[in-house]
Write an enzyme that holds these catalytic residues in place. Structure first.
Site, PDB file in Angstrom:
ATOM      1  N   LYS A  49       3.067  -9.281   1.580  1.00 42.70           N
ATOM      2  CA  LYS A  49       2.057  -8.759   2.509  1.00 42.70           C
ATOM      3  C   LYS A  49       0.715  -9.388   2.170  1.00 42.70           C
ATOM      4  O   LYS A  49       0.406  -9.612   0.994  1.00 42.70           O
ATOM      5  CB  LYS A  49       1.994  -7.232   2.387  1.00 42.70           C
ATOM      6  CG  LYS A  49       1.112  -6.547   3.414  1.00 42.70           C
ATOM      7  CD  LYS A  49       1.210  -5.013   3.305  1.00 42.70           C
ATOM      8  CE  LYS A  49       0.255  -4.325   4.267  1.00 42.70           C
ATOM      9  NZ  LYS A  49       0.355  -2.840   4.205  1.00 42.70           N
ATOM     10  N   SER A 123       0.978  -0.412   8.640  1.00 47.12           N
ATOM     11  CA  SER A 123       0.234  -1.639   8.640  1.00 47.12           C
ATOM     12  C   SER A 123       1.029  -2.863   8.193  1.00 47.12           C
ATOM     13  O   SER A 123       0.596  -3.995   8.433  1.00 47.12           O
ATOM     14  CB  SER A 123      -0.996  -1.487   7.745  1.00 47.12           C
ATOM     15  OG  SER A 123      -0.637  -1.384   6.380  1.00 47.12           O
ATOM     16  N   SER A 147       2.707   2.895   5.744  1.00 48.06           N
ATOM     17  CA  SER A 147       2.729   1.493   6.173  1.00 48.06           C
ATOM     18  C   SER A 147       4.017   0.749   5.895  1.00 48.06           C
ATOM     19  O   SER A 147       4.169  -0.380   6.357  1.00 48.06           O
ATOM     20  CB  SER A 147       1.625   0.724   5.464  1.00 48.06           C
ATOM     21  OG  SER A 147       0.439   0.907   6.148  1.00 48.06           O
TER      22      SER A 147
HETATM   23  N1  GLN Z   1      -1.707   4.528   9.213  1.00 52.31           N
HETATM   24  C1  GLN Z   1      -2.199   4.926   7.928  1.00 52.31           C
HETATM   25  C2  GLN Z   1      -3.635   4.494   7.775  1.00 52.31           C
HETATM   26  O1  GLN Z   1      -4.107   3.831   8.609  1.00 52.31           O
HETATM   27  C3  GLN Z   1      -1.363   4.345   6.836  1.00 52.31           C
HETATM   28  C4  GLN Z   1      -1.581   2.905   6.620  1.00 52.31           C
HETATM   29  C5  GLN Z   1      -1.067   2.431   5.311  1.00 52.31           C
HETATM   30  O2  GLN Z   1      -0.150   3.020   4.739  1.00 52.31           O
HETATM   31  N2  GLN Z   1      -1.697   1.390   4.767  1.00 52.31           N
HETATM   32  O3  GLN Z   1      -4.286   4.827   6.858  1.00 52.31           O
END
Ligand code: GLN
Length: 447
Positions: A49, A123, A147
């Site tokens: 990632k 994400s 995410s």
């Molecule tokens: N959707 C959540 C956020 O925006 C989780 C994203 C993540 O796990 N990085 O914080």
């Protein structure tokens, strides 16, 4: 057998890797899975990632703010994968700094390989797409609040988020340090297990990373919590009920429970996550960190405001919220209270997880189209994380796996276990996969 062992049964020459890179490059124009593609020439391919540092490779967390940052070092996870002979394939696309649930908060959103009109989820959008299109590949991803589970579910792959602190975060571009967990996406539980065994374990560079005594508890009990199904669409619940029936048929005891405090999980999470994110992003001033700003001859505040224009809209929103909730005059009301709620949720959930797993749909909605997801206001979008947030907020390990394909699109469930019960989840996946075959639209790299 894991696909990793299967891969090594044959010799893969240079040709194999050249063709692989070529085919990925072709498809990437359509799906935007990768931000950068490496020059792999040996080993089982793994992607990383784009918020995890790989030496010599552009690492931007999909943010303009990081410009063309090229880390001079490898994150511990990357170092361990390379040492074990895995081959670095590329950096995967994501929501900027991890802020998002649908993969849309970046320059070129990744698209769902089952249907390009749909989101890939976020994400870790690119990690999920890469796993879904490549026959032999594992993804190193990261989750703060869901995410890994969400994109894995939308793209039909396995998403494994281990217990907080089991995989070193050294070399991760932090979103929220008390929540961030590096994890794995793969096409099977066996592949995820093999990679977990390579990358987990204490690290002198990350004081939160431990070598726990893992346990492997599967009591045969599965708890379904009202607050982790309430609000799900009819269609999602119809499919989920079928999954419960099928697990009951396999001998699992399904029990319903209610845990009211979970209604506060999203609020607690977004206060803690944004508070930490706003402090982590404070260093990007265009001075020492962040895209360099050469316009020195202006007022002090203007210089920084100018530099911070490089953040996307969602990052700015989170800086504003996070800075507010930890402000001296209100922090007891928001930040400290959110920490207390988190503690209560950890205690309550740990009590339940002692006796069995918790199962819930990954998202309350089916995979949305890009158009639908784009039209969601920020609050609705945050609330869509209501089922993935609890284990993330508490550092409990969880896996998301596909269990049906209504209208040809994968739909996923999330199974959570107690701290350090990571292997119980991987064991569950093995059992699940012996009776269910995942489907993929692409099989790049198959022989
Ligand atoms: N959707 C959540 C956020 O925006 C989780 C994203 C993540 O796990 N990085 O914080």
């Amino acid at each position: 057998m894991s696909s990793i062992s299967e891969f090594y049964e044959k010799d893969r020459g240079e040709d194999y890797y050249n063709r692989l890179i070529e085919e990925i490059g072709g498809l990437n124009g359509k799906l935007n899975a990768f931000n950068a593609i490496g020059s792999i020439s040996e080993g089982f391919p793994f992607s990383v990632k784009d918020n995890i540092c790989v030496k010599g490779i552009e690492t931007t967390a999909s943010s303009k703010m990081l410009g063309s940052y090229v880390p001079p070092f490898n994150a511990t996870v990357v170092e361990r994968m390379l040492k074990k002979g895995f081959g670095f394939l590329g950096k995967t696309n994501m929501d900027e700094f991890g802020f998002g649930s649908f993969g849309l908060n970046c320059a070129k959103p990744a698209r769902n390989p089952f249907n390009e009109k749909y989101v890939a989820g976020g994400s870790s959008s690119g990690a999920a797409v890469a796993t879904s299109i490549l026959k032999y590949h594992v993804a190193i991803a990261e989750s703060t609040g869901g995410s890994i589970s969400t994109p894995a579910a939308f793209c039909g792959v396995v998403g494994f988020t281990p217990t907080y602190g089991t995989i070193s975060r050294y070399g991760l571009i932090d979103y929220a340090n008390s929540l961030d967990k590096i994890g794995i996406m793969a096409r099977s539980g066996d592949d995820a297990r093999e990679v977990f065994d390579v990358v987990r374990g204490s690290d002198g560079n990350d004081a939160t990373c431990t070598d726990p005594d893992y346990h492997d508890r599967n009591t045969g009990n599965i708890f379904v919590i009202d607050e982790l199904t309430n609000g799900a669409s009819e269609e999602v619940m119809r499919e989920f009920s079928r999954l419960l029936d099928s697990l009951a048929g396999k001998g699992y005891r399904i029990e319903r429970k209610s845990l009211k405090i979970l209604e506060k999980a999203v609020a607690s999470y977004y206060v803690i996550a944004t508070a930490e994110a706003s402090t982590n992003l404070a260093k990007y001033t265009g001075f020492k960190y962040g895209l360099k700003n050469d316009k020195f001859y202006q007022k002090y505040n203007d210089f920084f405001s100018d530099a911070r224009e490089n953040f996307g809209i969602e990052a700015k929103r989170r800086i504003a919220i996070g800075t507010f909730v930890r402000g001296a005059s209100v922090k007891d009301r928001y930040y400290v209270k959110a920490l207390k709620v988190r503690r209560l949720i950890i205690n309550e959930l740990a009590g339940i997880l002692k006796d069995g797993f918790i199962l819930n749909p990954v998202m309350p909605i089916k995979t949305p189209s890009i158009e639908e997801a784009e039209s969601l206001d920020p609050l609705t979008s945050y609330k869509a994380d209501m089922f993935t947030i609890p284990p993330n907020l508490c550092g409990f390990p969880h896996v998301s796996f596909t269990y049906a394909y209504p209208d040809g699109m994968p739909i996923g469930a999330q199974l959570t276990a107690g701290h350090f019960d990571d292997y119980a989840l991987l064991g569950f996946l093995k059992e699940w996969e012996s009776g269910f075959k995942y489907r993929f639209r692409y099989d790049i790299g198959a022989l």
